[in-house]
Design a protein around this motif. Structure first.
Motif, PDB file in Angstrom:
ATOM      1  N   PHE A  26      17.923  -3.811   0.059  1.00 12.78           N
ATOM      2  CA  PHE A  26      16.775  -3.293  -0.681  1.00 12.78           C
ATOM      3  C   PHE A  26      16.044  -2.203   0.098  1.00 12.78           C
ATOM      4  N   THR A  27      15.341  -1.385  -0.628  1.00 10.35           N
ATOM      5  CA  THR A  27      14.601  -0.287  -0.016  1.00 10.35           C
ATOM      6  C   THR A  27      13.582  -0.825   0.977  1.00 10.35           C
ATOM      7  N   LEU A  28      13.558  -0.232   2.168  1.00  6.25           N
ATOM      8  CA  LEU A  28      12.561  -0.588   3.165  1.00  6.25           C
ATOM      9  C   LEU A  28      11.430   0.429   3.101  1.00  6.25           C
ATOM     10  N   VAL A  29      10.209  -0.074   2.941  1.00 10.63           N
ATOM     11  CA  VAL A  29       9.040   0.794   2.834  1.00 10.63           C
ATOM     12  C   VAL A  29       8.166   0.596   4.062  1.00 10.63           C
ATOM     13  N   PRO A  30       7.840   1.656   4.804  1.00  8.30           N
ATOM     14  CA  PRO A  30       6.961   1.503   5.966  1.00  8.30           C
ATOM     15  C   PRO A  30       5.596   0.957   5.557  1.00  8.30           C
ATOM     16  N   ALA A  31       5.087   0.039   6.335  1.00  9.72           N
ATOM     17  CA  ALA A  31       3.787  -0.552   6.058  1.00  9.72           C
ATOM     18  C   ALA A  31       2.787  -0.124   7.122  1.00  9.72           C
ATOM     19  N   THR A  32       1.572   0.113   6.706  1.00  9.30           N
ATOM     20  CA  THR A  32       0.488   0.422   7.628  1.00  9.30           C
ATOM     21  C   THR A  32      -0.727  -0.404   7.262  1.00  9.30           C
ATOM     22  N   ARG A  33      -1.496  -0.760   8.275  1.00  9.17           N
ATOM     23  CA  ARG A  33      -2.729  -1.528   8.067  1.00  9.17           C
ATOM     24  C   ARG A  33      -2.481  -2.788   7.242  1.00  9.17           C
ATOM     25  N   ASP A  34      -1.400  -3.457   7.555  1.00  6.70           N
ATOM     26  CA  ASP A  34      -1.064  -4.755   6.963  1.00  6.70           C
ATOM     27  C   ASP A  34      -0.612  -4.697   5.507  1.00  6.70           C
ATOM     28  N   LYS A  35      -0.380  -3.524   4.952  1.00  7.30           N
ATOM     29  CA  LYS A  35       0.014  -3.431   3.551  1.00  7.30           C
ATOM     30  C   LYS A  35       1.108  -2.385   3.374  1.00  7.30           C
ATOM     31  N   PHE A  36       1.867  -2.524   2.266  1.00  6.68           N
ATOM     32  CA  PHE A  36       2.735  -1.434   1.854  1.00  6.68           C
ATOM     33  C   PHE A  36       2.563  -1.245   0.360  1.00  6.68           C
ATOM     34  N   ARG A  37       2.952  -0.092  -0.139  1.00  5.03           N
ATOM     35  CA  ARG A  37       2.658   0.249  -1.537  1.00  5.03           C
ATOM     36  C   ARG A  37       3.921   0.635  -2.290  1.00  5.03           C
ATOM     37  N   MET A  38       3.910   0.363  -3.589  1.00  9.30           N
ATOM     38  CA  MET A  38       4.990   0.760  -4.492  1.00  9.30           C
ATOM     39  C   MET A  38       4.372   1.331  -5.758  1.00  9.30           C
ATOM     40  N   TRP A  39       5.009   2.365  -6.300  1.00 13.29           N
ATOM     41  CA  TRP A  39       4.579   2.914  -7.575  1.00 13.29           C
ATOM     42  C   TRP A  39       5.219   2.122  -8.706  1.00 13.29           C
ATOM     43  N   THR A  40       4.411   1.733  -9.664  1.00 14.69           N
ATOM     44  CA  THR A  40       4.884   1.033 -10.855  1.00 14.69           C
ATOM     45  C   THR A  40       4.513   1.862 -12.070  1.00 14.69           C
ATOM     46  N   GLY A  41       5.449   2.082 -12.968  1.00 14.73           N
ATOM     47  CA  GLY A  41       5.096   2.884 -14.131  1.00 14.73           C
ATOM     48  C   GLY A  41       6.052   2.725 -15.293  1.00 14.73           C
ATOM     49  N   THR A  42       5.583   3.095 -16.468  1.00 14.62           N
ATOM     50  CA  THR A  42       6.409   3.098 -17.676  1.00 14.62           C
ATOM     51  C   THR A  42       6.153   4.391 -18.449  1.00 14.62           C
ATOM     52  N   ASN A  75      16.677  -5.660 -10.939  1.00 21.65           N
ATOM     53  CA  ASN A  75      17.149  -4.306 -10.671  1.00 21.65           C
ATOM     54  C   ASN A  75      16.786  -3.973  -9.226  1.00 21.65           C
ATOM     55  N   PRO A  76      17.774  -3.841  -8.328  1.00 17.35           N
ATOM     56  CA  PRO A  76      17.466  -3.573  -6.915  1.00 17.35           C
ATOM     57  C   PRO A  76      16.590  -2.347  -6.709  1.00 17.35           C
ATOM     58  N   GLU A  77      16.656  -1.373  -7.638  1.00 19.51           N
ATOM     59  CA  GLU A  77      15.824  -0.181  -7.492  1.00 19.51           C
ATOM     60  C   GLU A  77      14.356  -0.482  -7.702  1.00 19.51           C
ATOM     61  N   HIS A  78      14.077  -1.623  -8.314  1.00 26.76           N
ATOM     62  CA  HIS A  78      12.685  -2.001  -8.560  1.00 26.76           C
ATOM     63  C   HIS A  78      12.226  -3.108  -7.616  1.00 26.76           C
ATOM     64  N   MET A  79      12.964  -3.277  -6.526  1.00 29.00           N
ATOM     65  CA  MET A  79      12.627  -4.286  -5.521  1.00 29.00           C
ATOM     66  C   MET A  79      12.592  -3.595  -4.157  1.00 29.00           C
ATOM     67  N   ALA A  80      11.610  -3.937  -3.370  1.00 31.37           N
ATOM     68  CA  ALA A  80      11.506  -3.310  -2.050  1.00 31.37           C
ATOM     69  C   ALA A  80      10.929  -4.307  -1.058  1.00 31.37           C
ATOM     70  N   ILE A  81      11.193  -4.031   0.212  1.00 37.33           N
ATOM     71  CA  ILE A  81      10.648  -4.847   1.289  1.00 37.33           C
ATOM     72  C   ILE A  81       9.834  -3.933   2.197  1.00 37.33           C
ATOM     73  N   GLY A  82       8.586  -4.301   2.419  1.00 34.67           N
ATOM     74  CA  GLY A  82       7.740  -3.555   3.336  1.00 34.67           C
ATOM     75  C   GLY A  82       7.846  -4.154   4.719  1.00 34.67           C
ATOM     76  N   MET A  83       7.820  -3.303   5.738  1.00 29.51           N
ATOM     77  CA  MET A  83       7.919  -3.791   7.107  1.00 29.51           C
ATOM     78  C   MET A  83       7.015  -2.972   8.002  1.00 29.51           C
ATOM     79  N   GLY A  84       6.280  -3.679   8.883  1.00 23.94           N
ATOM     80  CA  GLY A  84       5.416  -2.998   9.828  1.00 23.94           C
ATOM     81  C   GLY A  84       6.229  -2.128  10.759  1.00 23.94           C
ATOM     82  N   VAL A  85       5.795  -0.894  10.950  1.00 20.59           N
ATOM     83  CA  VAL A  85       6.561   0.028  11.785  1.00 20.59           C
ATOM     84  C   VAL A  85       5.731   0.666  12.892  1.00 20.59           C
ATOM     85  N   GLU A  86       4.458   0.328  12.973  1.00 15.86           N
ATOM     86  CA  GLU A  86       3.640   0.945  14.006  1.00 15.86           C
ATOM     87  C   GLU A  86       2.553  -0.017  14.469  1.00 15.86           C
TER      88      GLU A  86
END
Length: 312
Positions: free
Chosen positions: A40-56, A256-267
Motif C-alpha cells: 500500500f501507498t506509504l504517506v509521510p506523517a508529520t506532527r503525529d498525523k498523515f492526510r489523504m484526499w477523499t473525493g467523488t 481498492n488498494p489505491e484507496h488505502m494508505a499507510i502513514g508512517m513517521g519519517v522525521e
C-alpha cells in the motif's frame, strides 16, 4: 608575586559503533518488509498525523452541445488520520557479556558501548516484532471483534465507520476458517459489493489471512476429481485474493488498494532508535539503554469497500 591559575580542558570522543541513523534504518527496514507496508501507498506523517484526499465526482459528463451547460457535483475533503505511536526502553547490562565472545573486551565496553553486532541484532529484532504488531493494528485496530487490538483505528474500523451499511455484514454461524463454511462466507461478502465494484474487479482485492485461504483451498480440492493448483485459491470468481498474514481470521475485506494508505513517521522523534551508554552519563548503571520511538496509521479514501465478519 603573581599567581597564575592554568585551566585546561581535554576531551576525547571516539565512535566505534554504528551511527544512530543506521540503527533506526535497520529497525525501519524490518518493519517495512511486512506485506502491508509493501503493498500500500506509504504517506509521510508529520506532527503525529498523515492526510489523504477523499473525493467523488458525479454527473459531469453530458450529451454533446455546442454550448454545454455547467454540470456535475464534486465533493472533496482532506482527511487526517492519527498515528499509533510506539516506544521502547530496554536496558542491557554490560556484565551480561562476560560469558560471550566479547568477554575479553568487557572492560572496554564502558568506553565503547555495546558491540556493534549486538546493537544491530537488537534493532533487527525490534523491527521484526514491530512489523507483526504494526500489521495487526493497521488492519484490526479497534475492529471490535475477538482478539482485535484496541489501539488506533485500523482498516477494519475505518471501513465500518465510513462505508454504507449495505456494504457491511456479519454472521454468527459462518466461520471463514471452516472448510464447510468458507464458500458461503465469501459468497456473502461479494454479495455486499456494489455493481461498480463487481464491474471493475481488476481494481480490487479480497484481503484474507492465510488460515482462511487454507480453508478455501481445501474447499476447492474437495470439489474436484483431481488436484487443484495451489494458486487457484488466490482467486474467487475472478476477484484476486491477497494474503495479509496478520489480518484477523474472523473477517475478510474487499478493497481498492489505491484507496488505502499507510502513514508512517519519517522525521523528528517519530522514527528513532539509539543506544545510550549509561555508565558514561554518570547514572551508576554499568550498561547501555536502547530507546526508540516510531509511529504508523491506516487511512482510507472513498467508500468502495465491503467487509464481512464472523461474530460468534
Amino acid at each position: 608575586m603573581e599567581n597564575k591559575i592554568k585551566l585546561a580542558s581535554a576531551n576525547t570522543i571516539t565512535q566505534t559503533s554504528d551511527t544512530v541513523e543506521s540503527l533506526s534504518q535497520i529497525m525501519a527496514d524490518a518493519l517495512l518488509e511486512s506485506v502491508s507496508f509493501q503493498r500500500f501507498t506509504l504517506v509521510p506523517a508529520t506532527r503525529d498525523k498523515f492526510r489523504m484526499w477523499t473525493g467523488t465526482l458525479s454527473d459531469a459528463i453530458q450529451a454533446y452541445s455546442g454550448t454545454p451547460a455547467e454540470s456535475g457535483t464534486a465533493t472533496v475533503s482532506d482527511e487526517e488520520f492519527t498515528l499509533i505511536k510506539k516506544s521502547v526502553n530496554h536496558l542491557v547490562l554490560y556484565d551480561a557479556f562476560k560469558d560471550t565472545e566479547f568477554n575479553l573486551s568487557i572492560s572496554n565496553l564502558k568506553a565503547q558501548g555495546l558491540p556493534a553486532a549486538f546493537e544491530e541484532f537488537l534493532a533487527s529484532e525490534l523491527g521484526k516484532q514491530a512489523q507483526k504488531l504494526a500489521e495487526d493494528e493497521i488492519w484490526n485496530g479497534n475492529g471490535a471483534q475477538t482478539g482485535d487490538p484496541v489501539t488506533g483505528d485500523g482498516f477494519s474500523a475505518l471501513i465500518k465507520a465510513n462505508v454504507p451499511v449495505g456494504q457491511q455484514g456479519t454472521s454468527a454461524t459462518l466461520d471463514p476458517t471452516d472448510v464447510a463454511d468458507v464458500d458461503d462466507f465469501l459468497a456473502a461478502l461479494v454479495a455486499l459489493a456494489t455493481d461498480d465494484m463487481v464491474g471493475n474487479k481488476s481494481n480490487y482485492k479480497i484481503f484474507m489471512n492465510q488460515k482462511v485461504n487454507d480453508a478455501w483451498y481445501e474447499h476447492l480440492a474437495a470439489q474436484a476429481a483431481t488436484n487443484i493448483p495451489q494458486n487457484t485459491a488466490m482467486k474467487y470468481f475472478n476477484w484476486d485474493v491477497e494474503i495479509i498474514p496478520n489480518l484477523s481470521n474472523r473477517r475478510v475485506i474487499i478493497g481498492n488498494p489505491e484507496h488505502m494508505a499507510i502513514g508512517m513517521g519519517v522525521e523528528g522523534d517519530l522514527v528513532d532508535l539509539q543506544v545510550v551508554d549509561q555508565y558514561a552519563q554518570g547514572t551508576g548503571i554499568n550498561g547501555a539503554r536502547v530507546t526508540g520511538n516510531w509511529g504508523y496509521a491506516a487511512g482510507i479514501a472513498a467508500t468502495d469497500f465491503a467487509i464481512y465478519e464472523f461474530t460468534a
